[in-house]
Design an enzyme around this catalytic site. Structure first.
Site, PDB file in Angstrom:
ATOM      1  N   GLU A   1      -2.845  -0.030  -4.584  1.00 19.13           N
ATOM      2  CA  GLU A   1      -2.080  -1.311  -4.190  1.00 19.13           C
ATOM      3  C   GLU A   1      -1.414  -1.502  -5.468  1.00 19.13           C
ATOM      4  OE1 GLU A   1      -3.257  -4.341  -1.683  1.00 19.13           O
ATOM      5  OE2 GLU A   1      -5.327  -2.843  -0.802  1.00 19.13           O
TER       6      GLU A   1
ATOM      7  N   LYS B   1      -8.249   1.069   6.108  1.00 16.52           N
ATOM      8  CA  LYS B   1      -7.858  -0.391   5.334  1.00 16.52           C
ATOM      9  C   LYS B   1      -6.216  -0.488   6.228  1.00 16.52           C
ATOM     10  CE  LYS B   1      -6.780   0.658   1.076  1.00 16.52           C
ATOM     11  NZ  LYS B   1      -6.602  -0.084  -0.617  1.00 16.52           N
TER      12      LYS B   1
ATOM     13  N   ASP C   1      -2.979  -2.763  -8.725  1.00 17.88           N
ATOM     14  CA  ASP C   1      -4.152  -3.646  -8.082  1.00 17.88           C
ATOM     15  C   ASP C   1      -5.199  -1.719  -9.140  1.00 17.88           C
ATOM     16  OD1 ASP C   1      -5.061  -5.769  -7.066  1.00 17.88           O
ATOM     17  OD2 ASP C   1      -4.521  -5.094  -5.220  1.00 17.88           O
TER      18      ASP C   1
ATOM     19  N   ARG D   1     -12.435  -7.712 -11.050  1.00 13.55           N
ATOM     20  CA  ARG D   1     -12.263  -9.071  -9.449  1.00 13.55           C
ATOM     21  C   ARG D   1     -13.858  -7.708  -8.955  1.00 13.55           C
ATOM     22  NH1 ARG D   1      -7.174  -9.277  -6.591  1.00 13.55           N
ATOM     23  NH2 ARG D   1      -7.148  -6.536  -8.118  1.00 13.55           N
TER      24      ARG D   1
ATOM     25  N   ARG E   1     -15.873  -4.922  -1.034  1.00 13.92           N
ATOM     26  CA  ARG E   1     -14.651  -5.650  -1.877  1.00 13.92           C
ATOM     27  C   ARG E   1     -14.877  -6.235  -2.800  1.00 13.92           C
ATOM     28  NH1 ARG E   1     -13.616  -8.292   3.776  1.00 13.92           N
ATOM     29  NH2 ARG E   1     -15.704  -8.893   3.313  1.00 13.92           N
TER      30      ARG E   1
ATOM     31  N   ASN F   1       0.962  -4.996  -5.524  1.00 14.06           N
ATOM     32  CA  ASN F   1       1.437  -6.218  -4.804  1.00 14.06           C
ATOM     33  C   ASN F   1       2.982  -6.781  -5.370  1.00 14.06           C
ATOM     34  OD1 ASN F   1      -1.444  -7.183  -3.594  1.00 14.06           O
ATOM     35  ND2 ASN F   1      -1.818  -6.344  -5.058  1.00 14.06           N
TER      36      ASN F   1
ATOM     37  N   ARG G   1      -6.975  -6.306 -11.478  1.00 11.19           N
ATOM     38  CA  ARG G   1      -5.705  -6.838 -11.756  1.00 11.19           C
ATOM     39  C   ARG G   1      -4.638  -6.914 -12.659  1.00 11.19           C
ATOM     40  NH1 ARG G   1      -2.450  -9.975  -7.276  1.00 11.19           N
ATOM     41  NH2 ARG G   1      -3.765  -8.187  -6.360  1.00 11.19           N
TER      42      ARG G   1
ATOM     43  N   LYS H   1       0.972  -1.148   0.534  1.00 10.74           N
ATOM     44  CA  LYS H   1      -0.088  -0.565   0.216  1.00 10.74           C
ATOM     45  C   LYS H   1       0.864   1.184   0.239  1.00 10.74           C
ATOM     46  CE  LYS H   1      -3.666  -2.913   2.367  1.00 10.74           C
ATOM     47  NZ  LYS H   1      -3.740  -3.343   1.570  1.00 10.74           N
TER      48      LYS H   1
END
Length: 317
Positions: free
Chosen positions: A284, A163, A276, A228, A236, A286, A213, A128
């Site tokens: 984000e 978060k 993301d 997603r 979410r 990852n 993603r 993050k």
């Protein structure tokens, strides 16, 4: 003639993965298809002796059989330097034990082992916080453990997401509306009463169309991302939180976002990364154990793990 690489994997228990969706399994299939030797470890199998890193390794064979997808041999203590490559695929949280494991793997790196992704980057590139290096790509965000700072951010932006900095799979994510209902209790819970930093971001309504993603190999994007899409009543999109995955072509905006972060990703030595993206924004980056390979491959006929193994192989040619 191509070299037969010795590949170790550090992962969560292989007995507990999802045969249908697991990205690490796709990587192992791709390595096995090249005739590379596979060696299995879990995080507690790593140790240091006399200043040298070792692992309690088990020979691994993988199969494309949902009822029998692996065979493991006897455990043997061996120097990690016996391997050419180690895939660090332990899922977050990035806790003390994860960080300790990266330090142990760093001893193997100093003996010439390629760790994917590099241990220094795993420590420095919080998924993050790393994204915060590119503010032009982000929705308005703040990182704080202070109640007043977080309340002021919510008052300015109305709809916000709060978060933790070390979660995964959508765990610990809260949506607070303009009325601020339950804001105090959420801040108290997430910050552990002001002792733990958290992130707040302006809510992005385009989440209804999916949290996409985008996978990068050596900074280059796979041309399809996995959107997603949240289930009814959810904010979410994470598959672990019940989201539905739909592969789609990258947009011009997606490619622009990739261009903004590519140089840094390459500089960090990050071989396999997942961005993301919600709407026009990165949320984000990852770097620990990016997923969604299987879903994109199944829907678009790609071989993303194969591309990753090609990138690894090139480092030994």
């Amino acid at each position: 003639m191509k070299r037969t690489l010795k590949v170790g994997v550090v992962m969560d228990p292989i007995t507990e993965i999802s045969y249908k969706k697991d990205t690490s399994l796709a990587m192992l299939w791709a390595a096995s298809a090249r005739g590379w030797e596979l060696h299995y470890m879990e995080q507690p199998d790593l140790y240091l002796d006399g200043g040298r890193a070792y692992g309690l390794m088990r020979p691994l064979e993988v199969h494309r059989d949902p009822s029998h997808w692996f065979d493991l041999g006897a455990r043997e203590a061996r120097p990690l330097a016996d391997l050419d490559v180690i895939l660090m695929r332990k899922d977050p949280p990035v806790d003390h034990e994860f960080l300790n494991a990266t330090h142990l793997l760093g001893f193997a790196e100093r003996e010439g082992v390629l760790v994917v992704n590099p241990t220094r980057a795993l420590r420095e590139c919080n998924e993050k916080l790393y994204a915060q290096r590119f503010p032009e790509c982000l929705p308005p965000s703040v990182v704080s453990c202070d109640d007043k700072v977080l309340r002021a951010f919510q008052a300015e932006h109305g709809d916000v997401i709060l978060k933790p900095l070390d979660g995964m799979g959508g765990s610990g994510i809260f949506h607070i509306g303009p009325d601020g209902r339950n804001l105090g209790s959420v801040i108290e819970q997430l910050t552990l009463r002001g002792s733990r930093q958290i992130m707040a971001q302006r809510y992005i309504p385009e989440i209804r169309d999916g949290d996409t993603r985008i996978l990068l190999i050596d900074g280059e994007p796979v041309p399809f991302g996995l959107a997603r899409i949240p289930s009814a009543g959810e904010v979410r999109g994470n598959l672990a939180a019940g989201g539905r995955g739909v592969a789609r072509e990258l947009t011009d905006r997606d490619y622009w976002l990739v261009d903004q972060v590519k140089a840094s990703i390459v500089e960090q030595g990050l071989i396999f990364v997942g961005l993301d993206v919600i709407g026009d924004y990165i949320t984000e980056i990852n770097v620990t154990s990016p997923t969604c390979v299987r879903e994109i491959d199944d829907q678009k006929g790609t071989d993303i793990a194969g591309l990753l193994m090609d990138a690894i192989d090139q480092r030994f040619s």
